[in-house]
Design an enzyme around this catalytic site. Structure first.
Site, short mmCIF file in Angstrom:
data_model
loop_
_atom_site.label_atom_id
_atom_site.label_comp_id
_atom_site.label_asym_id
_atom_site.label_seq_id
_atom_site.Cartn_x
_atom_site.Cartn_y
_atom_site.Cartn_z
CG ASP A 11 -3.97 -0.55 -4.73
OD1 ASP A 11 -4.34 0.00 -5.09
OD2 ASP A 11 -4.67 -1.58 -3.40
CE LYS A 44 -4.29 -1.19 -0.49
NZ LYS A 44 -5.00 -1.66 -0.93
CD GLU A 96 -4.57 -3.07 -6.99
OE1 GLU A 96 -5.50 -2.93 -6.09
OE2 GLU A 96 -3.53 -4.05 -6.93
CE LYS A 150 -9.40 -5.29 -4.68
NZ LYS A 150 -9.28 -4.09 -3.62
CG ASP A 191 -9.27 -2.03 -7.56
OD1 ASP A 191 -10.79 -2.82 -7.42
OD2 ASP A 191 -8.77 -2.36 -5.75
#
Length: 340
Positions: free
Chosen positions: A143, A108, A167, A219, A195
């Site tokens: 991400d 992250k 991402e 997801k 995403d």
């Protein structure tokens, strides 16, 4: 699938509150409504800030798992990546210990209140741990959850390379298009993954039409279930996008959806008729929980077995959410059911 009666759904439901080992998305506990259905267990756990229209897809996914079940699997094991939250660099080794055998890590970045220097330190800490332990060169993904501008994303790519992909570096699909252009113009060989530009929009195929990303992170929970994700993945693969299946900080019940998705992806054979293994999936996030509704899934050499675990009754009791939170989740489920 015929929509079951909401009262039947809630009669089968349990609301749990799971403690996290590290803060993730700003929270230290994860609440979820679990459904004990005739086909298995389903999960409804949209993030707290999501409204009924967006959360309805999470309910659709939970109902599919509980009342319809999953497609026939094509594989028994799924490679997974480790997930490193936006922790200080010195905490990285402790988090990495939760992912034995993993060679791919998603880190992250662009966390509110942090700087690019914090991101660089965190990413380099992952590399340092792998090197110190004598492992092979890690595959690193970062991400940003849409937290950068185009210029910031390009600057970050320069500072953080080499990377497998970035991402959702920026919030919009149009910005992702520009990031890809700027990366190529600067000779930076970093792929862009989408995403939120897939799961939080009305048209999940638009990123492919705009050529805004190289990779689709899909997801099952926020996209409406396993079968819906398989449809999206087929469409995007046909348009030359790679697929990474990931969780949305799911409980062990929700992780079953992700594993079922990867397991059901059609086989792609190379020139020698060997099955091309799907990209490492972001499905090892159970390692971020202190307690879960099942015994911990064991990561073996960076892989998880495809199995659909049922919650243990004593864990459901121990981790049960307070009565007011149960009422809140039941009301939320009814609102989403009306949207469906």
């Amino acid at each position: 699938m015929q929509k079951p009666d909401i009262n039947e759904v809630l009669e089968r439901a349990h609301v749990v509150s799971l403690p996290l080992a590290v803060k993730f998305r700003g929270v230290t506990t994860r609440e979820a409504l679990l459904i004990d259905g005739p086909a298995g267990w389903g999960e409804f756990a949209p993030f707290l800030e999501y409204g009924p229209a967006e959360s309805a897809q999470w309910l659709r996914a939970g109902l599919e798992a509980a009342f319809e079940g999953f497609p026939e699997p094509q594989r028994d094991w799924v490679e997974v990546n480790g997930t490193i939250p936006a922790v200080p660099a010195e905490q990285v080794p402790e988090v990495m210990d939760r992912y034995p055998g993993c060679r791919t890590f998603k880190i992250k970045v662009a966390e509110a209140g942090q700087t690019l220097d914090d991101d660089i330190a965190r990413v380099n800490a992952v590399r340092d741990v792998v090197n110190a332990r004598g492992g092979e060169v890690p595959v690193l993904r970062v991400d940003a959850n849409g937290g950068w501008s185009v210029d910031e994303a390009v600057a970050a790519a320069k500072a953080l390379m080499p990377l497998d992909y970035m991402e959702q570096p920026c919030a919009t699909a149009e910005e992702l298009v520009e990031v890809r252009k700027q990366l190529m113009r600067n000779g930076l060989f970093v792929r862009v993954a989408a995403d939120e530009s897939i799961r939080k929009v009305d048209d999940p195929y638009r990123v492919a039409e705009l050529q805004a990303a190289d990779v689709a992170v899909v997801k099952p929970a926020p996209l409406g279930g396993v079968r819906r994700v398989l449809e999206i993945a087929k469409h995007l693969r046909e348009r030359h996008m790679d697929i990474t299946v990931a969780s949305a900080l799911d409980t062990s019940v929700g992780i079953s959806m992700g594993l079922a998705t990867v397991a059901a992806l059609p086989k792609i054979l190379d020139d020698e008729d060997v099955d091309v293994v799907p990209a490492a999936a972001g499905l090892a996030t159970g390692s971020l929980f202190i307690e879960d509704v099942t015994a911990p899934r064991k990561i073996e050499d960076g892989h998880l077995r495809v199995e659909h675990l049922a919650p243990e009754s004593d864990r459901l009791t121990e981790l049960s959410a307070p009565a007011d939170r149960k009422d809140w989740w039941f009301k939320r489920a009814k609102e989403c059911w009306d949207v469906l």
